[in-house]
Design a protein around this motif. Structure first.
Motif, short mmCIF file in Angstrom:
data_model
loop_
_atom_site.label_atom_id
_atom_site.label_comp_id
_atom_site.label_asym_id
_atom_site.label_seq_id
_atom_site.Cartn_x
_atom_site.Cartn_y
_atom_site.Cartn_z
N PRO A 5 38.27 29.42 42.25
CA PRO A 5 37.79 30.81 42.09
C PRO A 5 36.65 31.17 43.04
O PRO A 5 35.50 31.28 42.64
CB PRO A 5 37.31 30.84 40.63
CG PRO A 5 36.87 29.44 40.36
CD PRO A 5 37.74 28.53 41.19
N TYR A 7 34.29 33.68 44.64
CA TYR A 7 33.91 35.04 44.27
C TYR A 7 33.55 35.75 45.58
O TYR A 7 32.56 35.41 46.22
CB TYR A 7 32.74 35.02 43.27
CG TYR A 7 33.23 34.80 41.85
CD1 TYR A 7 33.86 33.61 41.48
CD2 TYR A 7 33.10 35.79 40.90
CE1 TYR A 7 34.34 33.43 40.19
CE2 TYR A 7 33.57 35.60 39.60
CZ TYR A 7 34.19 34.42 39.25
OH TYR A 7 34.67 34.25 37.97
N ASP A 9 32.95 39.09 48.21
CA ASP A 9 32.50 40.47 48.31
C ASP A 9 33.59 41.30 49.01
O ASP A 9 33.79 41.17 50.22
CB ASP A 9 31.19 40.52 49.12
CG ASP A 9 30.71 41.94 49.33
OD1 ASP A 9 31.28 42.87 48.72
OD2 ASP A 9 29.75 42.12 50.11
N PHE A 34 35.91 47.16 41.88
CA PHE A 34 35.17 46.34 42.85
C PHE A 34 34.92 47.13 44.13
O PHE A 34 34.70 46.54 45.20
CB PHE A 34 35.93 45.03 43.10
CG PHE A 34 35.94 44.15 41.87
CD1 PHE A 34 34.97 43.19 41.68
CD2 PHE A 34 36.90 44.33 40.88
CE1 PHE A 34 34.95 42.40 40.53
CE2 PHE A 34 36.89 43.55 39.73
CZ PHE A 34 35.91 42.59 39.55
N ILE A 122 40.73 39.46 34.23
CA ILE A 122 39.31 39.68 34.52
C ILE A 122 38.57 40.32 33.35
O ILE A 122 39.04 41.30 32.76
CB ILE A 122 39.17 40.57 35.77
CG1 ILE A 122 39.68 39.81 37.00
CG2 ILE A 122 37.72 41.01 35.99
CD1 ILE A 122 39.73 40.63 38.27
N LYS A 124 34.97 42.12 33.07
CA LYS A 124 33.86 42.57 33.92
C LYS A 124 32.88 43.38 33.09
O LYS A 124 33.27 44.34 32.43
CB LYS A 124 34.41 43.42 35.08
CG LYS A 124 33.34 43.90 36.03
CD LYS A 124 33.97 44.61 37.22
CE LYS A 124 32.93 45.02 38.23
NZ LYS A 124 31.90 45.92 37.72
N GLU A 127 27.75 43.36 36.59
CA GLU A 127 28.03 42.40 37.67
C GLU A 127 28.48 41.03 37.16
O GLU A 127 28.68 40.11 37.94
CB GLU A 127 26.81 42.27 38.58
CG GLU A 127 26.61 43.56 39.36
CD GLU A 127 25.51 43.48 40.39
OE1 GLU A 127 25.14 42.39 40.83
OE2 GLU A 127 25.00 44.56 40.75
N VAL A 129 31.28 38.71 35.95
CA VAL A 129 32.74 38.69 36.06
C VAL A 129 33.27 37.34 35.61
O VAL A 129 32.85 36.30 36.13
CB VAL A 129 33.18 38.95 37.52
CG1 VAL A 129 34.69 38.86 37.63
CG2 VAL A 129 32.71 40.32 38.00
N GLY A 131 36.81 35.28 35.42
CA GLY A 131 38.20 35.30 35.89
C GLY A 131 38.96 34.15 35.26
O GLY A 131 38.46 33.04 35.19
#
Ligand SMILES: C[C@@]1(CC(=O)O)C2=NC(=C\c3[nH]c(c(CCC(=O)O)c3CC(=O)O)Cc3[nH]c(c(CC(=O)O)c3CCC(=O)O)/C=C3\N/C(=C\2)[C@@H](CCC(=O)O)[C@]3(C)CC(=O)O)/[C@H]1CCC(=O)O
Ligand SMILES: NC(=O)c1ccc[n+]([C@@H]2O[C@H](COP(=O)([O-])OP(=O)(O)OC[C@H]3O[C@@H](n4cnc5c(N)ncnc54)[C@H](O)[C@@H]3O)[C@@H](O)[C@H]2O)c1
Length: 220
Positions: A5, A7, A9, A34, A122, A124, A127, A129, A131
């Protein structure tokens, strides 16, 4: 296969979604959270997607662009990553090969072997998160695990995390010992949980001062 996973941007990246049906809509909704710019190309685009486009573009000009025609190879040129979400498996495979040849990340919604990345289920909250992936073995199970985790996360965690993030530099500057800082964070989280997320700036200052005073008495 086990997926790692990362993460990443992806805010303000350009995503091309080929296909405008139910699954495309689901992926688009997630990507919008996102802050991605999305171009959708398909000869038949659902009402739901048109509605989403008018709702989103009212607030964020041109966040979503809809092009009502069949996919052409050149469409991938100005994109950062691609979702192949048509109901034509040959076309989806073709898009996957094209993207891989051109070093573009690609998700094919119905063949995991053709994906260079997959979507997890997900959760969320601002900020934060979470998964969940089953390595593509059972998306239904990923959805189930998500529900189980959701039940155990208090609804104020997003705000609490934001509060802790905003005050992290302050805590670092006031409490120099990293062991003590860890205790400050633990006490803050404990207090916040005790008060269902209602924690104030004064609570923070009080806890920080306690450890500053402890340090002073250690020195003396
Ligand atoms: C997590 C989630 C994210 C999202 O898409 O948002 C997601 N699928 C979700 C739901 C879901 N998808 C399907 C069902 C029906 C039940 C079932 O088949 O299990 C349900 C359940 C439902 O709808 O409740 C059908 C399905 N999905 C894939 C295939 C093809 C295949 O397996 O090869 C088929 C068969 C198509 C067919 O039969 O025609 C493939 C993929 N689906 C993935 C993700 C990736 C692997 C994730 C992982 O590692 O687990 C991967 C590999 C690629 C990708 O799409 O990225 C989302 C839950 C979101 C949430 O609840 O928040
Ligand atoms: N990954 C998942 O979670 C998951 C879940 C269920 C289904 N699926 C798969 O996803 C695929 C799409 O499902 P759906 O329910 O969204 O289908 P859908 O019928 O609602 O939509 C298909 C879309 O593909 C578009 N399309 C067809 N030919 C095209 C072309 N040449 N160029 C551009 N667009 C084209 C159509 O215009 C339509 O918008 C199916 O193949 C299904 O097997 C995946």
């Amino acid at each position: 296969m086990t997926y790692f996973p990362f993460y990443v941007d992806i805010s303000n990246q350009n995503c091309l979604v080929v296909g405008g049906g139910k699954i495309a809509y689901r992926k688009i909704k997630i990507l919008l959270e996102f802050n991605v710019r999305i171009k959708i190309i398909a000869p038949g685009i659902s009402r739901q997607i048109y509605d989403l486009e008018s709702e989103i573009n009212k607030k964020h000009l041109k966040k979503i662009i809809i092009i009502d025609r069949e996919f052409e190879d050149g469409d991938i040129d100005d994109t950062d990553f691609v979702i192949a979400a048509t109901d034509n498996e040959h076309l989806n495979s073709h898009i996957s090969r094209l993207c891989k040849r051109n070093n573009k990340m690609v998700n094919v919604v119905d063949v995991k072997e053709e994906c260079s990345f997959i979507f997890p289920a997900i959760i969320k909250m601002k900020e934060m998160v979470v998964g969940i992936s089953t390595g593509g073995n059972s998306p239904a199970m990923a959805a189930q695990i998500k529900k189980e985790i959701q039940k155990n996360i208090p609804d104020y965690y997003g705000e609490l995390i934001e509060f802790l993030g905003e005050n992290r530099d302050y805590i670092k500057s006031e409490v120099s010992d990293s062991g003590d800082r860890k205790k400050v964070y633990d006490e803050l989280i404990e207090l916040a949980n005790l008060h269902k997320g209602n924690i104030t700036g004064q609570d923070l200052v009080d806890i920080v001062n306690k450890y500053k005073m402890k340090l002073n008495s250690d020195v003396l």
